[in-house]
Design a protein around this motif. Structure first.
Motif, PDB file in Angstrom:
ATOM      1  N   GLY A  39       0.796  -1.223   0.000  1.00  0.00           N
ATOM      2  CA  GLY A  39       0.000   0.000   0.000  1.00  0.00           C
ATOM      3  C   GLY A  39       0.828   1.272   0.000  1.00  0.00           C
ATOM      4  N   ILE A  40       2.117   1.171  -0.343  1.00  0.00           N
ATOM      5  CA  ILE A  40       2.992   2.350  -0.281  1.00  0.00           C
ATOM      6  C   ILE A  40       2.492   3.466  -1.212  1.00  0.00           C
ATOM      7  CG2 ILE A  40       4.680   1.549  -2.032  1.00  0.00           C
ATOM      8  CD1 ILE A  40       6.876   2.915  -0.450  1.00  0.00           C
ATOM      9  N   ALA A  41       1.834   3.112  -2.305  1.00  0.00           N
ATOM     10  CA  ALA A  41       1.373   4.129  -3.251  1.00  0.00           C
ATOM     11  C   ALA A  41       0.110   4.840  -2.769  1.00  0.00           C
ATOM     12  CB  ALA A  41       1.128   3.501  -4.629  1.00  0.00           C
ATOM     13  N   GLY A  42      -0.481   4.341  -1.668  1.00  0.00           N
ATOM     14  CA  GLY A  42      -1.681   4.980  -1.116  1.00  0.00           C
ATOM     15  C   GLY A  42      -2.789   4.992  -2.144  1.00  0.00           C
ATOM     16  N   ALA A  43      -3.396   6.155  -2.361  1.00  0.00           N
ATOM     17  CA  ALA A  43      -4.493   6.267  -3.325  1.00  0.00           C
ATOM     18  C   ALA A  43      -3.967   6.342  -4.758  1.00  0.00           C
ATOM     19  CB  ALA A  43      -5.328   7.501  -3.007  1.00  0.00           C
ATOM     20  N   TYR A  44      -2.655   6.447  -4.893  1.00  0.00           N
ATOM     21  CA  TYR A  44      -2.089   6.537  -6.235  1.00  0.00           C
ATOM     22  C   TYR A  44      -2.088   5.177  -6.914  1.00  0.00           C
ATOM     23  CZ  TYR A  44      -0.331  11.200  -4.996  1.00  0.00           C
ATOM     24  OH  TYR A  44      -0.220  12.510  -4.633  1.00  0.00           O
ATOM     25  N   LYS A  45      -2.080   5.219  -8.242  1.00  0.00           N
ATOM     26  CA  LYS A  45      -1.984   3.985  -9.012  1.00  0.00           C
ATOM     27  C   LYS A  45      -0.657   3.303  -8.673  1.00  0.00           C
ATOM     28  CE  LYS A  45      -1.768   4.646 -13.493  1.00  0.00           C
ATOM     29  NZ  LYS A  45      -1.281   4.264 -14.811  1.00  0.00           N
ATOM     30  N   PRO A  46      -0.668   2.041  -8.294  1.00  0.00           N
ATOM     31  CA  PRO A  46       0.619   1.425  -7.916  1.00  0.00           C
ATOM     32  C   PRO A  46       1.539   1.212  -9.121  1.00  0.00           C
ATOM     33  CG  PRO A  46      -1.153  -0.187  -7.812  1.00  0.00           C
ATOM     34  CD  PRO A  46      -1.789   1.117  -8.179  1.00  0.00           C
TER      35      PRO A  46
ATOM     36  N   MET B 113       3.825  14.295  -3.707  1.00  0.00           N
ATOM     37  CA  MET B 113       2.613  14.768  -3.037  1.00  0.00           C
ATOM     38  C   MET B 113       2.670  16.277  -2.779  1.00  0.00           C
ATOM     39  SD  MET B 113       1.905  11.557  -0.500  1.00  0.00           S
ATOM     40  CE  MET B 113       0.325  12.098   0.189  1.00  0.00           C
ATOM     41  N   THR B 114       3.872  16.791  -2.545  1.00  0.00           N
ATOM     42  CA  THR B 114       4.028  18.228  -2.329  1.00  0.00           C
ATOM     43  C   THR B 114       3.599  19.005  -3.567  1.00  0.00           C
ATOM     44  OG1 THR B 114       5.999  17.645  -1.072  1.00  0.00           O
ATOM     45  CG2 THR B 114       5.681  19.979  -1.562  1.00  0.00           C
ATOM     46  N   PHE B 115       3.932  18.432  -4.734  1.00  0.00           N
ATOM     47  CA  PHE B 115       3.644  19.164  -5.971  1.00  0.00           C
ATOM     48  C   PHE B 115       2.282  18.795  -6.565  1.00  0.00           C
ATOM     49  CE2 PHE B 115       8.184  19.283  -5.308  1.00  0.00           C
ATOM     50  CZ  PHE B 115       8.373  20.651  -5.332  1.00  0.00           C
ATOM     51  N   ASP B 116       1.763  17.643  -6.149  1.00  0.00           N
ATOM     52  CA  ASP B 116       0.421  17.244  -6.584  1.00  0.00           C
ATOM     53  C   ASP B 116      -0.566  17.764  -5.534  1.00  0.00           C
ATOM     54  OD1 ASP B 116      -1.808  15.970  -7.648  1.00  0.00           O
ATOM     55  OD2 ASP B 116      -1.334  14.053  -6.685  1.00  0.00           O
ATOM     56  N   SER B 117      -0.733  19.087  -5.486  1.00  0.00           N
ATOM     57  CA  SER B 117      -1.457  19.703  -4.368  1.00  0.00           C
ATOM     58  C   SER B 117      -2.938  19.319  -4.358  1.00  0.00           C
ATOM     59  CB  SER B 117      -1.294  21.220  -4.399  1.00  0.00           C
ATOM     60  OG  SER B 117      -1.430  21.687  -5.722  1.00  0.00           O
ATOM     61  N   ASP B 118      -3.514  19.028  -5.506  1.00  0.00           N
ATOM     62  CA  ASP B 118      -4.929  18.636  -5.523  1.00  0.00           C
ATOM     63  C   ASP B 118      -5.118  17.119  -5.455  1.00  0.00           C
ATOM     64  OD1 ASP B 118      -3.997  17.980  -8.012  1.00  0.00           O
ATOM     65  OD2 ASP B 118      -5.613  18.939  -9.136  1.00  0.00           O
ATOM     66  N   ARG B 119      -4.036  16.387  -5.177  1.00  0.00           N
ATOM     67  CA  ARG B 119      -4.084  14.910  -5.061  1.00  0.00           C
ATOM     68  C   ARG B 119      -4.764  14.254  -6.272  1.00  0.00           C
ATOM     69  NH1 ARG B 119      -1.210  16.166  -1.602  1.00  0.00           N
ATOM     70  NH2 ARG B 119      -1.049  15.413   0.550  1.00  0.00           N
ATOM     71  N   SER B 120      -4.492  14.796  -7.447  1.00  0.00           N
ATOM     72  CA  SER B 120      -5.094  14.255  -8.657  1.00  0.00           C
ATOM     73  C   SER B 120      -4.369  12.987  -9.109  1.00  0.00           C
ATOM     74  CB  SER B 120      -5.028  15.284  -9.779  1.00  0.00           C
ATOM     75  OG  SER B 120      -3.664  15.558 -10.092  1.00  0.00           O
ATOM     76  N   GLY B 121      -3.182  12.745  -8.544  1.00  0.00           N
ATOM     77  CA  GLY B 121      -2.414  11.576  -8.959  1.00  0.00           C
ATOM     78  C   GLY B 121      -1.500  11.867 -10.126  1.00  0.00           C
ATOM     79  N   SER B 122      -1.475  13.130 -10.579  1.00  0.00           N
ATOM     80  CA  SER B 122      -0.567  13.487 -11.663  1.00  0.00           C
ATOM     81  C   SER B 122      -0.095  14.930 -11.519  1.00  0.00           C
ATOM     82  CB  SER B 122      -1.247  13.286 -13.020  1.00  0.00           C
ATOM     83  OG  SER B 122      -2.309  14.187 -13.180  1.00  0.00           O
ATOM     84  N   VAL B 123       1.039  15.217 -12.145  1.00  0.00           N
ATOM     85  CA  VAL B 123       1.576  16.589 -12.123  1.00  0.00           C
ATOM     86  C   VAL B 123       1.775  17.052 -13.570  1.00  0.00           C
ATOM     87  CG1 VAL B 123       2.720  16.391  -9.866  1.00  0.00           C
ATOM     88  CG2 VAL B 123       3.964  15.710 -11.933  1.00  0.00           C
ATOM     89  N   ASP B 124       1.853  18.364 -13.766  1.00  0.00           N
ATOM     90  CA  ASP B 124       2.114  18.861 -15.124  1.00  0.00           C
ATOM     91  C   ASP B 124       3.610  19.157 -15.286  1.00  0.00           C
ATOM     92  OD1 ASP B 124       2.608  21.297 -13.908  1.00  0.00           O
ATOM     93  OD2 ASP B 124       0.664  22.163 -14.463  1.00  0.00           O
TER      94      ASP B 124
END
Lengths: 179, 179
Positions: free
Chosen positions: B43-50, B91-102
């Motif tokens: 479960g290290i990826a949490g809500a993120y896609k593993p 996670m710091t840069f994915d501030s909206d917890r969308s699972g992705s960054v630009d």
């Protein structure tokens, strides 16, 4: 042509064009997901395991000259021809049609494609692309795509054709991480 | 310890050891498939896609000092710590917890990790690792693994620390194709 026939008869006669446009939609371009669907549906891999998404991404980055992240029909046809060539090679060395080759067969396949690599380089490649000691068809294709793209990128910088390139860190990262 | 208790009490007290050994089996080593199962179950990826299998292969090749294609518990713990650090950054840069960054967030993340890259290099990386213009968590981790391994491989050869390396073709292929 009959009324209501294709607007671009030349392209429409190409049997691959129908399957390409079905996936590409109105923009006439396919991205990695769509390329994967297109290649899987086309049955180009035959009895072999079709291409994984990572391999499709690599293929697009190899041919994506305008750096749009997608490819048009012309590039798709070019890719098709390249994959076909690589598949013929793979089948020659996969004599028992197991869908995978070993390190020794990989070496023969790469040599016959014109790559001149040391045994240590082949070992590094085989280790990276093998699962339980064997290189599967889709990994072999990923390997070929990468090897070709890296060799192109090296050659472009090897202006004196001496087999040496002096890389600056940032250029090295750009060249290698982009593939 | 009670009779029938663990043979190696120090390791057994580590909560991660149980999940590692469950996957590793008697040889105490995990390969890429098993690493993927291990990380997904943890479960290290949490809500993120593993992590996808390709990323797991990269991780093993990064830490696989004996080049066996698998990793033991010590290397697994080292990897775990590294992934945790990278995930905190993400996670710091994915501030909206969308699972992705630009691309812009990727640049900030890589800079804060200490990588000094030109805008062109960041663009090449973002293009390669993005899907529909965004970089997903598992691709971000794959990108970090690769960037770190390539930077290590470059530094090892940059003996004068000038930021330049003169690569011979075969060494270039070995270094880059092995990652």
């Amino acid at each position: 042509a009959a009324p209501g026939g294709p607007a671009f008869p030349g392209q429409a006669q190409d049997p691959m064009y129908a399957s390409f446009t079905a996936v590409a939609g109105p923009d006439g371009q396919i991205d990695a997901d769509e390329l994967q669907r297109c290649l899987t549906q086309s049955g180009i891999a035959g009895a072999y395991k079709p291409f994984n998404l990572e391999t499709c991404r690599l293929m697009i980055s190899m041919l994506d000259k305008d750096r749009s992240g997608s490819m048009g029909f012309t590039e798709f046809k070019e890719l098709w021809a390249v994959i076909n060539g690589w598949m013929q090679h793979f089948m020659t060395f996969d004599s028992d049609r197991s869908g995978s080759v070993d390190r020794h067969e990989l070496e023969k396949a790469l040599t016959s494609m014109g790559f001149r690599l040391s045994p240590a380089a082949v070992t590094a490649i085989a280790r990276r692309y093998s699962t339980h000691g064997r290189i599967a068809f889709d990994d072999y294709i990923a390997c070929c795509v990468k090897l070709r793209a890296l060799t192109d990128c090296f050659r472009m910088r090897d202006v004196s054709q001496q087999g040496f390139v002096n890389f600056q860190y940032d250029d090295f990262i750009q060249c290698v991480m982009g593939i």
